[in-house]
Design a protein around this motif. Structure first.
Motif, short mmCIF file in Angstrom:
data_model
loop_
_atom_site.label_atom_id
_atom_site.label_comp_id
_atom_site.label_asym_id
_atom_site.label_seq_id
_atom_site.Cartn_x
_atom_site.Cartn_y
_atom_site.Cartn_z
N LYS A 190 -6.80 15.10 1.77
CA LYS A 190 -6.62 14.67 0.38
C LYS A 190 -7.59 15.46 -0.51
CE LYS A 190 -7.41 10.44 -2.47
NZ LYS A 190 -7.71 8.86 -2.06
N TYR A 250 -12.34 6.94 5.04
CA TYR A 250 -11.72 5.78 4.37
C TYR A 250 -12.49 4.99 3.86
CZ TYR A 250 -9.17 1.39 4.11
OH TYR A 250 -8.58 0.21 3.62
N ASN A 271 -0.92 5.54 -4.85
CA ASN A 271 -2.13 6.09 -4.58
C ASN A 271 -3.58 5.46 -5.01
OD1 ASN A 271 -3.39 8.52 -3.45
ND2 ASN A 271 -3.42 9.72 -5.34
N THR A 315 -11.77 -7.17 -0.36
CA THR A 315 -12.61 -6.18 -0.13
C THR A 315 -13.60 -5.66 -1.01
OG1 THR A 315 -10.52 -5.01 0.74
CG2 THR A 315 -12.47 -3.62 0.27
N SER A 345 -14.00 6.13 0.54
CA SER A 345 -12.96 6.20 -0.65
C SER A 345 -12.17 5.35 -1.15
CB SER A 345 -12.11 7.40 -0.25
OG SER A 345 -11.33 7.20 0.83
N GLU A 346 -11.86 4.30 -0.21
CA GLU A 346 -10.85 3.05 -0.41
C GLU A 346 -11.77 1.76 -0.46
OE1 GLU A 346 -7.66 2.97 -0.40
OE2 GLU A 346 -7.25 5.21 -0.62
N PHE A 347 -12.94 1.64 0.39
CA PHE A 347 -13.33 0.26 0.50
C PHE A 347 -14.28 -0.12 -0.89
CE2 PHE A 347 -16.98 -2.13 2.39
CZ PHE A 347 -16.47 -3.43 2.69
N LYS A 377 0.85 -1.32 0.05
CA LYS A 377 -0.14 0.08 -0.11
C LYS A 377 0.76 1.31 0.02
CE LYS A 377 -3.73 2.40 0.39
NZ LYS A 377 -4.77 2.66 -0.64
N PRO A 434 -6.69 2.88 -4.52
CA PRO A 434 -7.66 2.43 -3.51
C PRO A 434 -7.54 0.89 -3.13
CG PRO A 434 -8.74 3.56 -5.20
CD PRO A 434 -7.36 3.36 -5.71
N THR A 435 -7.81 0.62 -1.70
CA THR A 435 -7.66 -0.66 -1.12
C THR A 435 -8.30 -1.66 -2.17
OG1 THR A 435 -7.58 -0.04 1.03
CG2 THR A 435 -8.05 -2.07 0.81
N TRP A 472 -12.43 2.93 -11.29
CA TRP A 472 -11.09 2.36 -11.45
C TRP A 472 -11.45 1.11 -12.38
CZ3 TRP A 472 -6.31 3.56 -9.75
CH2 TRP A 472 -6.23 4.52 -8.86
N ASN A 499 -9.65 15.36 -3.83
CA ASN A 499 -9.93 14.47 -4.71
C ASN A 499 -10.18 14.90 -6.19
OD1 ASN A 499 -10.76 11.95 -3.15
ND2 ASN A 499 -11.99 13.29 -2.05
#
Length: 688
Positions: free
Chosen positions: A539, A230, A30, A372, A233-235, A26, A32-33, A134, A541
């Motif tokens: 951050k 988090y 940059n 995830t 934006s990431e999950f 990670k 996402p998870t 993505w 975006n």
């Protein structure tokens, strides 16, 4: 590995990933998870250490070859031009350009706003048009010289599961206890549950509620650095995060000119980060927001129905104990002034962010959890296709103080816990009552703040309760306000309305607590601005507006005389223009008399053009009694701004974090606060 890992692997083999692997790759990306774990699941689906190591190397090689870093955009374009085509992993956006009557695609880190895209791609993936997705995308070079574009999308594969079996997910849950499943969910989002108290576990689960329950309105306010944004934006690939900037009807709800539904029609969850910075210039935004939060529909020339949940997260800088004991302040203080009581009343649950632990590697897990994206698909399926409201409604019993919106908010919160922890539908009375009690508390926190603001008794019934399975009524309290009379029994103007106007001995009863005096000292009018400055880590975006060099750097120039800018990319024409704008911003602080630029160049740099531009700027600044010193460091890579008063500002992309405008005659060309940004991180801290 522990026993829970063994059990999880036995039931859900092939849908898991070791979460410590994510931590290894990670850093420095940059991405996402859910994107990284998508790759980990592809290459590291094994418990053999040698195979895992080989898989990690494959992931890193894939990222190295296919993920474009922001400062490598030119090299990426060259790669496509020379090879003819290349595959990238990036966030892809598609926008309709009305003046050209066509769609153009862009990749966040490819630095081209005119990538041709076929109709099938944005028709099959609507979210390309609303926030972007993505994807693994193959770009090809266009060799037809007459065309006005150099690149086009040949293939596009969204990074998400192609199939999801909810029945298998439910069957697997049925083989676990509630506490085991709770720990699995927490491990799946990267947390080690053995280090968390049960109440904090519930807080983390509540953050997931907007991802699993349709039309769920959630608010969390608390200190910085607790990971409030988090999960959004990431999950999940079905969630989008709006960071500050201006909220418009066309963006959020409906664009009448294009006849297109806004973000609420394309995302499961719309999260508003740094909600206190949200700019609302159009009053219609608030009115439509109220309608949508109330029943998931609104009218804007046509009636629109959507499932999107809303999450509002922001920073609460004051001490909670100061606030609850104050007669002037409440725990909704950070919300935008446009958020009236009608908006607040639509919040179903208020998570006490001040109880959340600060981000720390101590809370990260090294065990197995769901990929995830797999868990995100489970939540997406339940938000869209599973409704447990009626079953909760039949089972729950609430007290007499519960009113209309209280009831709906409490039941919706319980629904979210049922979906997260009991997708198979089985739940004991004790477990169910835990969720009810927690939901009542989270709704009471909303009502207590409204009662402090409202001069009459409309929201005075704050003693919310439920009836347990023994038939006993249980009144629920918020821990932070127990004993705080300023919150529990706020003074109302009506207590003195009956007094004789001529009776000067009767005054409005008001006790000023010591906490209030402390809060008053913090107000901008009375406090020393220098003492108010705080470290910031946030951050920006992709596509956000409202940021400029003035807004980021200027507040930290108090008493500063000199500033050093280290940025290796002040060489191209637009980068030189950015530096001119930056200088224009910092000299608004009258004490600044020296600016030092440390930069670099490469073989493609037009050194003559660069030198001439900087020389002209030097002369211009000199006329304003500001000295510009330019230094070259060929080994420079990091970017930072150092101020001689001790503050350091680090911008991930350096000064070059604004998008190229669609037109040089459009809004945002000159006023950077109106121009869309590229994604970047901002770190501001004091160097002693």
């Amino acid at each position: 590995m522990d026993k829970l890992d063994d059990k999880l692997i036995e039931i859900f083999d092939g849908k898991l990933v070791r979460k410590d692997l994510l931590q290894r790759i990670k850093k420095g990306t940059n991405v996402p998870t859910f994107v990284l774990e998508f790759l980990l699941a592809r290459y590291c689906a094994s418990d053999d250490e040698d195979e895992i190591q080989a898989g990690l190397e494959a992931v890193l090689e894939t990222l190295s070859d296919n993920y474009v870093r922001p400062d490598e955009a030119n090299a990426a374009q060259s790669k496509v031009a020379t090879k003819g085509k290349h595959k990238f992993i990036d966030k892809v956006h598609v926008r309709y350009v009305e003046t050209k009557k066509r769609h153009w695609a862009s990749l966040e880190n490819f630095n081209s706003q005119k990538i041709a895209v076929g109709e099938k791609f944005y028709k099959e993936n609507k979210r390309l048009l609303e926030g972007g997705i993505w994807a693994e995308v193959k770009l090809a070079f266009n060799e037809i010289e007459e065309d006005d574009y150099a690149f086009y999308i040949e293939e596009l594969r969204p990074i998400q599961l192609s199939r999801f079996d909810f029945d298998a997910y439910k069957a697997g849950r049925a083989l676990m206890s509630r506490d085991e499943w709770m720990d699995i969910i927490l491990r799946s989002v990267g947390l080690e549950p053995s280090k968390l108290e049960e109440r904090v576990k519930f807080h983390f689960l509540l953050r997931l509620a907007p991802l699993v329950e349709a039309n769920f309105n959630f608010v969390e306010l608390g200190p910085r650095g607790t990971g409030k944004s988090y999960f959004y934006s990431e999950f999940s690939p079905y969630s989008t995060l709006i960071s500050g900037g201006q909220a418009t009807v066309a963006t959020l709800f409906y664009n009448k000119n294009r006849k297109e539904t806004g973000l609420v029609g394309h995302w499961d969850t719309i999260a508003f980060d740094e909600v206190g910075n949200m700019k609302v210039k159009d009053p219609d935004v608030i009115q439509i927001l109220k309608d949508f939060m109330a029943n998931g529909r609104f009218s804007r020339g046509k009636e629109v129905i959507a499932d999107a949940s809303t999450a509002f997260v922001g920073n609460l800088d004051l001490s909670v104990q100061q606030v609850v004991n104050s007669t002037e302040y409440d725990l909704f203080q950070p919300l935008p002034k446009e958020f009236d009581l009608a908006v607040m009343d639509r919040f179903y649950a208020y998570l006490p962010g001040w109880e959340m632990p600060k981000n720390s590697s101590d809370y990260l897990t090294n065990n197995y959890g769901f990929i995830t994206d797999y868990l995100a698909e489970a939540f997406h399926h339940q938000l869209k296709s599973v409704n447990v409201y009626e079953s909760v409604n039949k089972r729950i019993k609430l007290g007499r103080a519960i009113e209309g919106r209280d009831e709906k908010g409490i039941k919706k919160t319980v629904c979210s816990f049922m979906k997260i922890l009991h997708p198979h539908g089985e739940c004991s009375d004790e477990e169910f009552e835990q969720y009810v009690e927690y939901a009542v508390e989270c709704r009471r926190r909303v009502k207590e703040q409204m009662n402090k603001r409202k001069p009459d008794d409309e929201f005075a019934n704050i003693g919310l309760s439920y009836i347990n399975h023994k038939g006993e009524e249980v009144v629920v309290h918020c821990p932070e306000s127990i004993g705080a009379l300023a919150t529990l029994e706020p003074s109302k103007p009506s207590t003195v309305e009956a007094a004789d106007d001529n009776d000067e001995s009767v005054t409005t009863p008001r006790v000023v607590t010591p906490a209030e005096e402390i809060i008053k000292q913090k107000s901008p009018e009375k406090a020393n601005l220098k003492e108010q400055l705080k470290e910031q880590h946030f951050k920006i975006n992709y596509g956000a507006t409202g940021y400029s060099y003035e807004s980021i750097v200027l507040p930290y120039l108090i008493e500063a005389k000199s500033i050093v800018v280290e940025d290796p990319y002040i060489r191209a024409k637009h980068q030189l223009n950015n530096f001119v704008r930056f200088c224009e911003a910092v000299i608004k602080q009258p004490t600044i008399d020296a600016i030092t630029l440390v930069t670099s160049y490469d073989d493609n740099t037009n050194l003559q053009e660069m030198a001439e531009a900087l020389k002209e700027l030097q002369q211009s600044l000199l006329e304003m009694d500001v000295k510009l010193d330019v230094q070259v460091n060929e080994n420079l890579h990091d970017r930072e701004i150092r101020i001689d008063n001790g503050w350091v500002v680090k911008i991930g992309r350096g000064l070059d974090f604004f998008q190229k405008p669609d037109s040089w005659f459009g809004v945002g060309t000159n006023d950077l606060s109106l121009r869309k940004c590229l994604e970047t991180s901002i770190d501001i801290f004091k160097h002693e």
